[in-house]
Design a protein around this motif. Structure first.
Motif, PDB file in Angstrom:
ATOM      1  N   ILE A  95      -0.258 -36.511 -14.650  1.00 38.85           N
ATOM      2  CA  ILE A  95      -0.627 -37.080 -15.958  1.00 38.85           C
ATOM      3  C   ILE A  95       0.514 -36.909 -16.957  1.00 38.85           C
ATOM      4  CG2 ILE A  95      -2.222 -36.895 -17.914  1.00 38.85           C
ATOM      5  CD1 ILE A  95      -4.354 -35.966 -15.882  1.00 38.85           C
ATOM      6  N   THR A  96       1.096 -35.710 -16.985  1.00 39.59           N
ATOM      7  CA  THR A  96       2.221 -35.431 -17.890  1.00 39.59           C
ATOM      8  C   THR A  96       3.388 -36.372 -17.621  1.00 39.59           C
ATOM      9  OG1 THR A  96       1.618 -33.095 -17.630  1.00 39.59           O
ATOM     10  CG2 THR A  96       3.639 -33.567 -18.827  1.00 39.59           C
ATOM     11  N   CYS A  97       3.770 -36.453 -16.346  1.00 39.02           N
ATOM     12  CA  CYS A  97       4.921 -37.292 -15.963  1.00 39.02           C
ATOM     13  C   CYS A  97       4.656 -38.768 -16.215  1.00 39.02           C
ATOM     14  CB  CYS A  97       5.258 -37.054 -14.495  1.00 39.02           C
ATOM     15  SG  CYS A  97       5.827 -35.369 -14.152  1.00 39.02           S
ATOM     16  N   ASN A  98       3.431 -39.213 -15.928  1.00 32.22           N
ATOM     17  CA  ASN A  98       3.086 -40.621 -16.171  1.00 32.22           C
ATOM     18  C   ASN A  98       3.255 -40.989 -17.642  1.00 32.22           C
ATOM     19  OD1 ASN A  98       2.458 -40.982 -13.520  1.00 32.22           O
ATOM     20  ND2 ASN A  98       0.269 -41.158 -13.783  1.00 32.22           N
ATOM     21  N   ALA A  99       2.777 -40.091 -18.515  1.00 27.82           N
ATOM     22  CA  ALA A  99       2.862 -40.341 -19.957  1.00 27.82           C
ATOM     23  C   ALA A  99       4.320 -40.386 -20.418  1.00 27.82           C
ATOM     24  CB  ALA A  99       2.094 -39.277 -20.728  1.00 27.82           C
ATOM     25  N   ALA A 100       5.127 -39.446 -19.915  1.00 26.05           N
ATOM     26  CA  ALA A 100       6.548 -39.394 -20.309  1.00 26.05           C
ATOM     27  C   ALA A 100       7.302 -40.621 -19.793  1.00 26.05           C
ATOM     28  CB  ALA A 100       7.189 -38.117 -19.772  1.00 26.05           C
ATOM     29  N   ILE A 101       7.034 -41.008 -18.546  1.00 28.43           N
ATOM     30  CA  ILE A 101       7.693 -42.185 -17.960  1.00 28.43           C
ATOM     31  C   ILE A 101       7.287 -43.450 -18.703  1.00 28.43           C
ATOM     32  CG2 ILE A 101       7.689 -43.688 -15.902  1.00 28.43           C
ATOM     33  CD1 ILE A 101       7.738 -41.104 -14.214  1.00 28.43           C
ATOM     34  N   SER A 102       5.998 -43.563 -18.991  1.00 27.03           N
ATOM     35  CA  SER A 102       5.502 -44.739 -19.719  1.00 27.03           C
ATOM     36  C   SER A 102       6.104 -44.810 -21.123  1.00 27.03           C
ATOM     37  CB  SER A 102       3.977 -44.696 -19.799  1.00 27.03           C
ATOM     38  OG  SER A 102       3.471 -45.840 -20.432  1.00 27.03           O
ATOM     39  N   ALA A 103       6.244 -43.653 -21.774  1.00 31.14           N
ATOM     40  CA  ALA A 103       6.832 -43.598 -23.124  1.00 31.14           C
ATOM     41  C   ALA A 103       8.277 -44.092 -23.098  1.00 31.14           C
ATOM     42  CB  ALA A 103       6.766 -42.179 -23.674  1.00 31.14           C
ATOM     43  N   CYS A 104       9.047 -43.609 -22.120  1.00 31.15           N
ATOM     44  CA  CYS A 104      10.454 -44.028 -22.007  1.00 31.15           C
ATOM     45  C   CYS A 104      10.557 -45.503 -21.622  1.00 31.15           C
ATOM     46  CB  CYS A 104      11.180 -43.165 -20.984  1.00 31.15           C
ATOM     47  SG  CYS A 104      11.391 -41.452 -21.524  1.00 31.15           S
ATOM     48  N   GLY A 105       9.614 -45.948 -20.803  1.00 28.97           N
ATOM     49  CA  GLY A 105       9.585 -47.364 -20.414  1.00 28.97           C
ATOM     50  C   GLY A 105       9.368 -48.265 -21.607  1.00 28.97           C
ATOM     51  N   LYS A 106       8.450 -47.861 -22.500  1.00 28.11           N
ATOM     52  CA  LYS A 106       8.190 -48.643 -23.714  1.00 28.11           C
ATOM     53  C   LYS A 106       9.405 -48.653 -24.635  1.00 28.11           C
ATOM     54  CE  LYS A 106       3.159 -48.142 -23.861  1.00 28.11           C
ATOM     55  NZ  LYS A 106       2.000 -47.556 -24.570  1.00 28.11           N
ATOM     56  N   GLY A 107      10.221 -47.598 -24.522  1.00 28.62           N
ATOM     57  CA  GLY A 107      11.429 -47.519 -25.342  1.00 28.62           C
ATOM     58  C   GLY A 107      12.626 -48.164 -24.672  1.00 28.62           C
ATOM     59  N   ALA A 108      12.384 -48.886 -23.562  1.00 23.10           N
ATOM     60  CA  ALA A 108      13.447 -49.576 -22.809  1.00 23.10           C
ATOM     61  C   ALA A 108      14.507 -48.593 -22.292  1.00 23.10           C
ATOM     62  CB  ALA A 108      14.090 -50.671 -23.662  1.00 23.10           C
ATOM     63  N   GLU A 109      14.100 -47.362 -22.035  1.00 21.24           N
ATOM     64  CA  GLU A 109      15.020 -46.338 -21.530  1.00 21.24           C
ATOM     65  C   GLU A 109      14.861 -46.215 -20.016  1.00 21.24           C
ATOM     66  OE1 GLU A 109      17.282 -44.522 -23.285  1.00 21.24           O
ATOM     67  OE2 GLU A 109      16.793 -45.751 -25.037  1.00 21.24           O
ATOM     68  N   TRP A 110      15.307 -47.250 -19.285  1.00 17.21           N
ATOM     69  CA  TRP A 110      15.076 -47.268 -17.844  1.00 17.21           C
ATOM     70  C   TRP A 110      15.837 -46.162 -17.107  1.00 17.21           C
ATOM     71  CZ3 TRP A 110      19.143 -47.961 -14.527  1.00 17.21           C
ATOM     72  CH2 TRP A 110      20.298 -48.539 -15.054  1.00 17.21           C
ATOM     73  N   GLN A 111      17.010 -45.780 -17.633  1.00 17.20           N
ATOM     74  CA  GLN A 111      17.767 -44.691 -16.981  1.00 17.20           C
ATOM     75  C   GLN A 111      16.976 -43.388 -17.039  1.00 17.20           C
ATOM     76  OE1 GLN A 111      19.083 -46.630 -19.495  1.00 17.20           O
ATOM     77  NE2 GLN A 111      21.262 -47.047 -19.128  1.00 17.20           N
ATOM     78  N   THR A 137       9.911 -36.174  -7.931  1.00 13.30           N
ATOM     79  CA  THR A 137      10.086 -36.033  -6.476  1.00 13.30           C
ATOM     80  C   THR A 137      10.635 -34.657  -6.131  1.00 13.30           C
ATOM     81  OG1 THR A 137      10.536 -38.410  -6.343  1.00 13.30           O
ATOM     82  CG2 THR A 137      11.118 -37.083  -4.427  1.00 13.30           C
ATOM     83  N   GLN A 138      11.637 -34.213  -6.901  1.00 13.19           N
ATOM     84  CA  GLN A 138      12.258 -32.906  -6.649  1.00 13.19           C
ATOM     85  C   GLN A 138      11.268 -31.763  -6.866  1.00 13.19           C
ATOM     86  OE1 GLN A 138      15.795 -32.684  -9.071  1.00 13.19           O
ATOM     87  NE2 GLN A 138      16.738 -34.484  -8.107  1.00 13.19           N
ATOM     88  N   LYS A 139      10.402 -31.927  -7.872  1.00 12.33           N
ATOM     89  CA  LYS A 139       9.421 -30.879  -8.179  1.00 12.33           C
ATOM     90  C   LYS A 139       8.135 -31.027  -7.371  1.00 12.33           C
ATOM     91  CE  LYS A 139      11.034 -30.040 -12.893  1.00 12.33           C
ATOM     92  NZ  LYS A 139      10.735 -30.186 -14.343  1.00 12.33           N
ATOM     93  N   ARG A 140       8.124 -32.037  -6.506  1.00 10.57           N
ATOM     94  CA  ARG A 140       6.974 -32.312  -5.637  1.00 10.57           C
ATOM     95  C   ARG A 140       5.691 -32.584  -6.419  1.00 10.57           C
ATOM     96  NH1 ARG A 140       7.825 -28.152  -0.488  1.00 10.57           N
ATOM     97  NH2 ARG A 140       9.898 -28.952   0.093  1.00 10.57           N
ATOM     98  N   VAL A 141       5.879 -33.275  -7.548  1.00 10.77           N
ATOM     99  CA  VAL A 141       4.725 -33.740  -8.320  1.00 10.77           C
ATOM    100  C   VAL A 141       4.341 -35.107  -7.760  1.00 10.77           C
ATOM    101  CG1 VAL A 141       3.842 -34.386 -10.594  1.00 10.77           C
ATOM    102  CG2 VAL A 141       5.496 -32.517 -10.384  1.00 10.77           C
ATOM    103  N   GLU A 142       3.109 -35.250  -7.380  1.00  5.31           N
ATOM    104  CA  GLU A 142       2.665 -36.485  -6.726  1.00  5.31           C
ATOM    105  C   GLU A 142       2.686 -37.674  -7.681  1.00  5.31           C
ATOM    106  OE1 GLU A 142      -1.135 -38.113  -4.076  1.00  5.31           O
ATOM    107  OE2 GLU A 142      -1.103 -36.064  -4.856  1.00  5.31           O
TER     108      GLU A 142
END
Length: 357
Positions: A206-222, A232-237
């Motif tokens: 949930i945490t990662c999804n929110a952070a990824i979605s936030a950056c996506g909305k900000g056009a921060e694809w990198q 993936t490295q932290k083995r978060v599904e």
């Protein structure tokens, strides 16, 4: 006996004993009323709890903090925020001292009822009276702020938790990051992720999804890809929401190759792809002038029985136009026309059914 039924939540049996006492002209004590109201609260019988509270007010038996706590909690469980607020106001006007239990219950009821402003007011009053809200209430209030598009109050609540003895954990940070994501504040979301890392708090999906979605909305694809790799490295599904947000960010950033790579990784990780997934990947290919890959994805959607929508058709039609495949354009236009006709017929039938009723 009533106390035993209170613990088990058998409110009907507790109510039966209370009724029997009245018939025998034995006046129940406040403790007996409280136990019966608590039994109703545990069973989610808020109407019965309110009726008992009303009976108690009309009797000579006094009300106390436990009476109000149990009745307000019952209203919260029944999603009756107005009743809970009314009782809380009555508690403040009486000589009964307001407790943290009552505050948390009425705040929780307000949050569930979408009354985030009222919840924030109560939170402020609690702070002034040196009473601490519970972690569940804090999390619910932060989440409510996010849904209302109020990221600043959400961060304020998190800072108040830090200044109190309430320990903020992953759940609280996740709620605050979600609030920032909904308001498009990707920088704030990343700051919160950093704060979590410094506190050695583990991230979840949930945490990662929110952070990824936030950056996506900000056009921060990198940054999106960095967060995705970090998961993936932290083995978060990762799940469908994670991948959709990442592919959409790549699509907006004109990174069709990376979008396709993420799409392929979903099959390898056995993560379900849906309409949003394919639409984003097809759009990325279409924007990159890769019409052949866009059409391959369209064919894959049909093979895997993934629902197609107007966005799918529009993007694929554009891809066909780029490729000069006018026959394909005409075929797709015919499919869209049939879909719209079927949809129109469905709406007309439903409207007719409503009129009959």
């Amino acid at each position: 006996a009533v106390g035993a039924y209170e613990k088990s939540g058998e409110w009907e049996k507790a109510l039966h004993i209370l009724s029997g006492m009245s018939k025998a002209n034995v006046e129940p004590e406040t403790m007996t009323f409280n136990a019966t109201i608590s039994a109703c609260e545990k069973a989610g019988a808020w109407q019965q709890a309110l009726q008992l509270f009303s009976n108690l007010m009309q009797s000579r038996v006094g009300l106390n903090t436990i009476t109000f706590n149990a009745t307000i909690s019952a209203c919260k469980k029944g999603s009756e925020w107005q009743q809970a607020s009314h009782l809380f106001s009555a508690m403040a006007q009486s000589s009964v001292q307001s407790s943290s239990v009552a505050y948390n219950a009425v705040m929780g009821a307000c949050v569930e009822g979408g009354q985030w402003e009222r919840a924030l007011q109560l939170f402020s009053v609690m702070s002034q009276k040196k009473q601490e809200p519970g972690p569940i209430t804090c999390n619910a209030t932060i989440s409510a702020c996010g849904k209302a598009g109020k990221w600043e109050p959400a961060l304020h609540l998190l800072s108040v938790m830090d200044q109190s003895t309430i320990e903020s954990g992953t759940i609280n940070f996740s709620a605050a990051i979600s609030a920032c994501e909904k308001c498009g504040k990707w920088e704030k979301a990343l700051q919160l992720c950093c704060a979590m890392a410094l506190r050695m708090l583990s991230s979840n999906t949930i945490t990662c999804n929110a952070a990824i979605s936030a950056c996506g909305k900000g056009a921060e694809w990198q940054m999106v890809l960095h967060l995705f790799d970090d998961m993936t490295q932290k083995r978060v599904e990762s799940d469908t929401i994670t991948c959709n947000a990442a592919i959409t960010a790549c699509e907006k950033g004109g990174q069709w190759k990376k979008a396709l790579r993420l799409h392929a990784s979903m099959q390898q990780s056995k993560v379900d792809a849906n309409t949003i997934t394919f639409n984003a990947a097809i759009s990325a290919c279409e924007k990159g002038g890769e019409w052949d890959k866009a059409l391959e994805l369209y064919s894959e959607m049909a093979r895997r029985d993934v629902d197609l929508d107007m966005i799918t058709y529009n993007v694929v039609i554009n891809a066909c136009e780029l490729a000069g495949k006018w026959e394909g354009v005409l075929q797709l236009c015919a499919v869209v026309a049939r879909s719209l006709s079927k949809l129109s017929s469905t709406h007309a039938r439903r409207a007719a059914d409503r009129e009959k009723k």
